[in-house]
Structures are given as C-alpha cells and as structure tokens.
Design a protein around this motif. Structure first.
Motif, PDB file in Angstrom:
ATOM      1  N   ALA A 119      26.719  57.583  43.396  1.00 24.43           N
ATOM      2  CA  ALA A 119      26.546  56.280  44.060  1.00 24.43           C
ATOM      3  C   ALA A 119      27.747  55.388  43.785  1.00 24.43           C
ATOM      4  N   GLN A 120      28.259  55.443  42.572  1.00 25.56           N
ATOM      5  CA  GLN A 120      29.408  54.626  42.198  1.00 25.56           C
ATOM      6  C   GLN A 120      30.667  55.063  42.932  1.00 25.56           C
ATOM      7  N   LEU A 121      30.854  56.376  43.070  1.00 25.66           N
ATOM      8  CA  LEU A 121      32.021  56.877  43.810  1.00 25.66           C
ATOM      9  C   LEU A 121      31.935  56.455  45.275  1.00 25.66           C
ATOM     10  N   ASN A 122      30.737  56.495  45.831  1.00 24.43           N
ATOM     11  CA  ASN A 122      30.583  56.016  47.211  1.00 24.43           C
ATOM     12  C   ASN A 122      30.888  54.528  47.306  1.00 24.43           C
ATOM     13  N   GLY A 123      30.424  53.747  46.306  1.00 30.74           N
ATOM     14  CA  GLY A 123      30.717  52.322  46.301  1.00 30.74           C
ATOM     15  C   GLY A 123      32.208  52.043  46.150  1.00 30.74           C
ATOM     16  N   ALA A 124      32.879  52.824  45.288  1.00 30.19           N
ATOM     17  CA  ALA A 124      34.323  52.661  45.111  1.00 30.19           C
ATOM     18  C   ALA A 124      35.061  53.014  46.402  1.00 30.19           C
ATOM     19  N   ARG A 125      34.576  54.061  47.071  1.00 35.38           N
ATOM     20  CA  ARG A 125      35.200  54.427  48.354  1.00 35.38           C
ATOM     21  C   ARG A 125      34.993  53.311  49.376  1.00 35.38           C
ATOM     22  N   ASP A 126      33.818  52.703  49.360  1.00 34.39           N
ATOM     23  CA  ASP A 126      33.567  51.553  50.242  1.00 34.39           C
ATOM     24  C   ASP A 126      34.561  50.436  49.958  1.00 34.39           C
ATOM     25  N   ALA A 127      34.793  50.160  48.667  1.00 36.90           N
ATOM     26  CA  ALA A 127      35.712  49.080  48.292  1.00 36.90           C
ATOM     27  C   ALA A 127      37.135  49.394  48.736  1.00 36.90           C
ATOM     28  N   ILE A 128      37.555  50.640  48.571  1.00 34.68           N
ATOM     29  CA  ILE A 128      38.899  51.051  49.003  1.00 34.68           C
ATOM     30  C   ILE A 128      39.069  50.839  50.502  1.00 34.68           C
ATOM     31  N   GLU A 129      38.091  51.288  51.264  1.00 35.10           N
ATOM     32  CA  GLU A 129      38.175  51.159  52.720  1.00 35.10           C
ATOM     33  C   GLU A 129      38.116  49.690  53.139  1.00 35.10           C
ATOM     34  N   TYR A 130      37.340  48.905  52.419  1.00 35.32           N
ATOM     35  CA  TYR A 130      37.237  47.468  52.711  1.00 35.32           C
ATOM     36  C   TYR A 130      38.591  46.793  52.488  1.00 35.32           C
ATOM     37  N   CYS A 131      39.264  47.159  51.396  1.00 34.85           N
ATOM     38  CA  CYS A 131      40.591  46.599  51.117  1.00 34.85           C
ATOM     39  C   CYS A 131      41.602  47.008  52.187  1.00 34.85           C
ATOM     40  N   ARG A 132      41.502  48.232  52.634  1.00 34.55           N
ATOM     41  CA  ARG A 132      42.437  48.708  53.652  1.00 34.55           C
ATOM     42  C   ARG A 132      42.197  48.038  55.003  1.00 34.55           C
ATOM     43  N   GLU A 133      40.951  47.889  55.358  1.00 34.79           N
ATOM     44  CA  GLU A 133      40.621  47.362  56.682  1.00 34.79           C
ATOM     45  C   GLU A 133      40.733  45.841  56.755  1.00 34.79           C
ATOM     46  N   LYS A 134      40.348  45.170  55.680  1.00 35.55           N
ATOM     47  CA  LYS A 134      40.264  43.716  55.727  1.00 35.55           C
ATOM     48  C   LYS A 134      41.366  43.013  54.947  1.00 35.55           C
ATOM     49  N   GLY A 135      42.068  43.724  54.066  1.00 42.24           N
ATOM     50  CA  GLY A 135      43.018  43.098  53.155  1.00 42.24           C
ATOM     51  C   GLY A 135      44.191  42.392  53.822  1.00 42.24           C
ATOM     52  N   PRO A 136      45.080  43.107  54.457  1.00 46.71           N
ATOM     53  CA  PRO A 136      45.028  44.565  54.533  1.00 46.71           C
ATOM     54  C   PRO A 136      45.772  45.210  53.374  1.00 46.71           C
ATOM     55  N   ALA A 137      45.443  46.477  53.109  1.00 46.38           N
ATOM     56  CA  ALA A 137      46.164  47.256  52.113  1.00 46.38           C
ATOM     57  C   ALA A 137      46.631  48.546  52.758  1.00 46.38           C
ATOM     58  N   GLY A 138      47.737  49.064  52.266  1.00 42.79           N
ATOM     59  CA  GLY A 138      48.229  50.350  52.734  1.00 42.79           C
ATOM     60  C   GLY A 138      47.390  51.483  52.177  1.00 42.79           C
ATOM     61  N   THR A 139      47.795  52.705  52.450  1.00 45.14           N
ATOM     62  CA  THR A 139      47.001  53.874  52.078  1.00 45.14           C
ATOM     63  C   THR A 139      47.294  54.378  50.669  1.00 45.14           C
ATOM     64  N   TRP A 140      48.274  53.774  49.982  1.00 44.48           N
ATOM     65  CA  TRP A 140      48.566  54.245  48.626  1.00 44.48           C
ATOM     66  C   TRP A 140      47.330  54.064  47.741  1.00 44.48           C
ATOM     67  N   LEU A 141      47.105  55.057  46.867  1.00 45.46           N
ATOM     68  CA  LEU A 141      45.933  55.019  45.993  1.00 45.46           C
ATOM     69  C   LEU A 141      46.332  55.569  44.627  1.00 45.46           C
ATOM     70  N   GLY A 142      45.967  54.875  43.577  1.00 49.38           N
ATOM     71  CA  GLY A 142      46.314  55.341  42.245  1.00 49.38           C
ATOM     72  C   GLY A 142      45.418  54.756  41.181  1.00 49.38           C
ATOM     73  N   GLY A 143      45.832  54.973  39.934  1.00 47.01           N
ATOM     74  CA  GLY A 143      45.105  54.429  38.804  1.00 47.01           C
ATOM     75  C   GLY A 143      45.944  53.396  38.085  1.00 47.01           C
ATOM     76  N   HIS A 144      45.306  52.665  37.184  1.00 47.24           N
ATOM     77  CA  HIS A 144      46.011  51.657  36.407  1.00 47.24           C
ATOM     78  C   HIS A 144      47.209  52.263  35.669  1.00 47.24           C
ATOM     79  N   ARG A 145      47.062  53.535  35.229  1.00 48.20           N
ATOM     80  CA  ARG A 145      48.124  54.199  34.467  1.00 48.20           C
ATOM     81  C   ARG A 145      49.382  54.449  35.301  1.00 48.20           C
ATOM     82  N   ASP A 146      49.262  54.370  36.628  1.00 50.51           N
ATOM     83  CA  ASP A 146      50.432  54.560  37.491  1.00 50.51           C
ATOM     84  C   ASP A 146      51.298  53.301  37.440  1.00 50.51           C
ATOM     85  N   GLY A 147      52.423  53.384  36.730  1.00 51.44           N
ATOM     86  CA  GLY A 147      53.321  52.242  36.620  1.00 51.44           C
ATOM     87  C   GLY A 147      53.058  51.364  35.413  1.00 51.44           C
ATOM     88  N   TYR A 148      52.054  51.721  34.569  1.00 46.25           N
ATOM     89  CA  TYR A 148      51.757  50.912  33.389  1.00 46.25           C
ATOM     90  C   TYR A 148      51.256  51.840  32.287  1.00 46.25           C
TER      91      TYR A 148
END
Length: 278
Positions: A119-148
C-alpha cells in the motif's frame, strides 16, 4: 491518490519568510527518503500524530521553517501534504539539492519496520506521478543518497527506486478450474444446473463450463418425470374403469386407484433409471 491536506492532518503554520520560499525552476525529478531511525508500524488513525511529530522535530529540533519533506507516505498508502508542490523542501541536503528535486518520505525506519508495504509503495508511486503531472517534475527518480552522503532511503526503498518504482503486482487469483478434468467440470456443472429446463438452461454465452451433455441429461429427467406421470394416470384410469362397474363402494375404488398409481410410479421409476444407467 489518497491525499491528506495540511489542514486535515493538523499541520502547524510554517514560518515566514523561509517557509514560503517557492521553487525558482522546474524540478528535475523526485527523491525518496526514509526516517533513518527505528519505526514501528501503527494503526492508521495515529499516522497523522506521527506526521505532526516529524514536523515538530524539524521546526523545533532542527530549527527549520516547516516539515522538510514535500510529501509523506504512511504504510497504509495515504499521502500527507508537507511543503507540497510549490514551496521548496529542505530535506535533500542543501539548497541546490532541495531546489533540484521534490522530497518524498516513506514512513519506514532504519530498524524495526524497514520494508515498505505494498500500500505504501502504491502511495509513493501516486506521489511521484502527482509531482510529475502537477509540479511539474521531470522523470528523474532517485534516493536521498544520490548526490548526498547518506544511507537514506535504505536499501529496500533504494532498490525499488532503481527498478523504476513499479507498482506492486496484484495478487493472482487462484483458478478454480486448475487441475480439473473435463469430466470434473461437467459433473460440477450438472450438479449445479440439473434442475434447469432445456429452454431456460444457460448456454456458453452465460456459462462457459456448460456442456451439451447437460441438455441431454436435463431432457432425460424431464422425459422420466413425464413418463411416470402418464403411467400413473393410465393406471388410475384402468383401475377406475374396472371398479366403477362392479358395484364396489367408493372407498374400495379410491384405495384401488391409489395402489395402482403407486405401483405404476415405482415400476416406471425403476425402468427409466435402469435405462439411464445402462
């Protein structure tokens, strides 16, 4: 998407001016986070308490102007609005990284509950798509450890991110016909549908398991019933004809007719059954 607004989870007002800092450019993508501390799952009606706790730690402990994340996802798949789509987050490590990507937290820890629920993974996927569609955000996807330099968002979430953050597969429903032979299916259908009249029995459009033999058995049962009825009526007529003219009283006539009907029903029932089984 099960989005919980700031007012719905009881967010404190953010501090001005920093809490109102907007993004100055389009976001590259989304970064995923975890709590980095021990976490124990809880009933959903207490998840908003925990989100308020995160906000209090960030504002009172870290001295930030608001909760640091753009969105927070609980184990039940609800997406809590943090700084949202338009106010710059403060969770990615520094101003440049915060400006670059949204920050989405999954409420799992570095110990205790460490793996996100479906359920949490589905919710996280919802949040990702929401950011992309409404943000807008590009398609790049990563973790906090990427670049830090951090272990966030933990290996389970990071592996999911690197796989493209797919939605969990829906559980496969068990095939009720698995392992059944054609005869098994026929027997099961006949047991269920044997009382249907031929003109109303289901066909392949409404029951793909219905077999032509089912019609034959259905018709056979109807013929058997009619044969027994006709035989009984015939026996009754003959018995009545024999007794009426002999001057026997009414009770004797009735008894003779009833016995003739019973004998005829038993005889025909046995004959028809034997023919069906042969």
């Amino acid at each position: 998407m099960k989005l919980v607004s700031r007012s719905a989870w009881g967010a404190r007002a953010y501090r001005l001016p920093n809490g109102a800092t907007p993004y100055s450019r389009t976001r590259r993508g989304v970064k995923l986070h975890y709590l980095g501390t021990a976490y124990t799952d809880r009933a959903h009606d207490t998840c908003d308490d925990y989100v308020r706790q995160i906000q209090a730690q960030h504002m009172d402990g870290n001295g930030w102007s608001d909760i640091g994340y753009s969105f927070v996802v609980c184990t039940h798949g609800y997406v809590y609005e943090g700084r949202g789509l338009y106010r710059r987050n403060s969770a990615n490590g520094n101003t440049t990284l915060n400006e670059q990507d949204y920050a989405v937290l999954l409420m799992v820890g570095s110990s205790g509950l460490t793996k996100p629920t479906d359920a949490q993974l589905n919710g996280a996927r919802d949040a990702i798509e929401y950011c992309r569609e409404k943000g807008p955000a590009g398609t790049w996807l990563g973790g906090h450890r990427d670049g830090y330099a951090t272990s966030c968002p933990g290996d389970p979430i990071y592996a999911w991110v690197k796989a493209g953050a797919p939605r969990p597969s829906a559980p496969q429903e068990e095939d009720p016909l698995a392992g059944m032979t054609k005869q098994d299916i026929y027997d099961a259908v006949w047991k269920t549908d044997q009382v249907a009249a031929p003109d109303t029995a289901p066909d392949r459009k409404t029951n793909t398991n219905w077999q032509p033999q089912s019609y034959l058995k259905d018709i056979g049962n109807r013929v058997r019933s009619l044969t027994v009825t006709v035989a009984a009526q015939s026996a009754a007529i003959h018995a009545l004809a024999e007794k009426v003219g002999s001057g026997v009283d009414t009770n004797t006539v009735v008894a003779a007719v009833e016995k003739a009907i019973a004998d005829a029903v038993v005889k025909v029932d046995i004959d028809v059954t034997q023919n069906q089984e042969s």
